[in-house]
Design an enzyme around this catalytic site. Structure first.
Site, PDB file in Angstrom:
ATOM      1  N   TYR A 146     -54.706 -16.549   6.859  1.00  0.00           N
ATOM      2  CA  TYR A 146     -55.981 -17.277   6.903  1.00  0.00           C
ATOM      3  C   TYR A 146     -56.402 -17.821   5.539  1.00  0.00           C
ATOM      4  O   TYR A 146     -57.439 -18.460   5.436  1.00  0.00           O
ATOM      5  CB  TYR A 146     -57.084 -16.410   7.505  1.00  0.00           C
ATOM      6  N   LYS A 187     -46.667  -4.398   9.959  1.00  0.00           N
ATOM      7  CA  LYS A 187     -45.360  -4.656  10.577  1.00  0.00           C
ATOM      8  C   LYS A 187     -44.334  -4.645   9.441  1.00  0.00           C
ATOM      9  O   LYS A 187     -43.557  -5.585   9.239  1.00  0.00           O
ATOM     10  CB  LYS A 187     -45.423  -6.016  11.305  1.00  0.00           C
ATOM     11  N   ASP A 207     -47.485  -4.335  17.002  1.00  0.00           N
ATOM     12  CA  ASP A 207     -47.148  -4.495  18.428  1.00  0.00           C
ATOM     13  C   ASP A 207     -47.374  -3.181  19.178  1.00  0.00           C
ATOM     14  O   ASP A 207     -47.971  -3.159  20.264  1.00  0.00           O
ATOM     15  CB  ASP A 207     -45.708  -5.014  18.601  1.00  0.00           C
ATOM     16  N   ASP A 257     -58.040  -9.685  13.404  1.00  0.00           N
ATOM     17  CA  ASP A 257     -58.702 -10.694  14.226  1.00  0.00           C
ATOM     18  C   ASP A 257     -58.287 -10.516  15.689  1.00  0.00           C
ATOM     19  O   ASP A 257     -59.115 -10.496  16.604  1.00  0.00           O
ATOM     20  CB  ASP A 257     -58.296 -12.083  13.708  1.00  0.00           C
ATOM     21  N   ASP A 260     -60.523  -8.506  19.173  1.00  0.00           N
ATOM     22  CA  ASP A 260     -60.841  -9.085  20.493  1.00  0.00           C
ATOM     23  C   ASP A 260     -60.358  -8.141  21.591  1.00  0.00           C
ATOM     24  O   ASP A 260     -61.046  -7.918  22.586  1.00  0.00           O
ATOM     25  CB  ASP A 260     -60.146 -10.454  20.665  1.00  0.00           C
TER      26      ASP A 260
END
Ligand code: ATP
Length: 341
Positions: free
Chosen positions: A123, A168, A200, A224, A228
């Protein structure tokens, strides 16, 4: 105490949920020795259409000179507005609680807080395209990782003393490798239970065992996405509030977007915005040693809990009330909380 608040209503459902939240803020002013000097600023798609900029100079200056800022969701101009604000004002800690409430259907019991690094990663937006090949640079620094790990540690210390570091590093060995190494090194100093998960596996574990998690520490992009997911497990985006904390600035906002599909209908869920106000008061209470602000924050949390349980809900959560009716009811309950203790 008197606080100067910069308020951006934003796009889509932003103005509606802002008006409902303003009912609650007014009720705080009437109930506690706290007053707010609220100044409204343009931000987002509507600002871009009207003024040619999604983040006009007076808006960023207004946020910079405020004691705290409140922002509704913005539409397509998120990168030029909120992402730019986070980076310009170095609001490095994004705090996103996910908690299931009695009275709202959830996909599992959860009481977690995602502590997301807010200024780096993909970002940063450093991208280019050359001859049909697009490249995005991922920036992860030791300085930013260490300071966000410290924030995660301070939240965990006040909660169940457990932090899960998400990365990761088995694939992104250098960037996530640094995040993992520095985060574990920093978190190791506070007597907390610290574990780690690949992103994951984490997205699966959150659904399978949501109650296993307390504080979840992530780089920007994973946080982010996972926030959600976590808010949907808890009962939906309409209940998801967040804080963007820097030093000295701070900004509070719903996790969700502008929801254009329901904008203007008066049915948007305003709890996300109302809980953002509670987070703002809590932050002001701690950072300014203001016990009135802390009590005011608590009164909103208590009113929220009781109202949700009592069916004060918009249609997305199975209720029948309008956005403004929920705001007015919450405002009333904040006052009752003050009177009855
Ligand atoms: P963005 O890309 O900015 O996240 P989006 O439209 O893809 O925006 P959201 O706006 O976050 O996604 O929300 C997705 C859906 O969730 C919306 O279309 C809307 O139906 C629902 N939703 C989000 N926020 C609320 C809310 N406060 N009240 C009721 N429904 C909501």
């Amino acid at each position: 105490m008197k606080y100067r608040i910069a308020w951006m209503k934003g796009d889509g459902i932003g103005p509606e949920i802002s008006d409902a939240a303003l009912e609650v803020l007014n009720s705080i002013q009437e109930s506690y020795p706290i007053s707010f000097d609220i100044i409204f600023y343009d931000l987002g798609d509507a600002s871009k259409a009207k003024r040619g900029s999604a983040l006009p100079d007076d808006t960023i200056d207004g946020i910079r000179s405020s004691d705290a800022a409140i922002k509704g969701p913005v539409g397509e101009s998120a990168f030029e507005s909120i992402v730019a604000i986070r980076q310009k004002l170095d609001l490095y800690a994004n705090i996103r609680p996910a908690r299931s409430y009695e009275g709202v259907p959830n996909a599992g019991k959860i009481d977690a807080v995602i502590v997301r690094e807010n200024t780096e990663d993909l970002y940063k937006g450093i991208e280019f395209e050359v001859q049909g090949v697009a490249t995005s640079l991922r920036i992860i620094s030791e300085r930013a990782t260490r300071r966000i790990a410290r924030v995660a540690a301070s939240y965990a210390a006040k909660r169940r003393k457990h932090v899960t570091v998400v990365h990761k590093a088995n694939v992104l060995r250098i960037s996530d490798g640094l995040f993992r190494r520095v985060a574990l090194e920093e978190l190791g100093q506070y007597g907390l239970t610290v574990d780690e998960k690949y992103v994951d596996a984490m997205s699966m574990a959150l659904i399978r065992n949501p109650s296993d998690f307390d504080v979840i520490l992530t780089p920007n992009v994973y946080g982010d996405i996972l926030s959600d997911e976590a808010s949907q497990i808890a009962g939906g985006l309409g209940f998801a509030a967040s804080a963007n904390i820097g030093d000295p600035n701070s900004l509070f906002e719903p996790v969700h977007g502008s929801a254009p599909d329901i904008a203007g209908k008066g049915i948007a869920n305003p709890y996300s915005m109302i809980m953002s106000i509670s987070m703002m008061l809590n932050h002001l209470g701690i950072s300014r040693s203001d016990s009135d602000a802390l009590r005011a924050s608590e009164s909103i949390s208590s009113a929220v809990e009781k109202s949700i349980k009592g069916g004060i809900l918009t249609p997305d959560a199975g209720g029948r009330l309008t956005t403004l009716e929920v705001g007015k009811e919450l405002a009333k309950r904040v006052k009752e909380f003050v009177q009855t203790g």
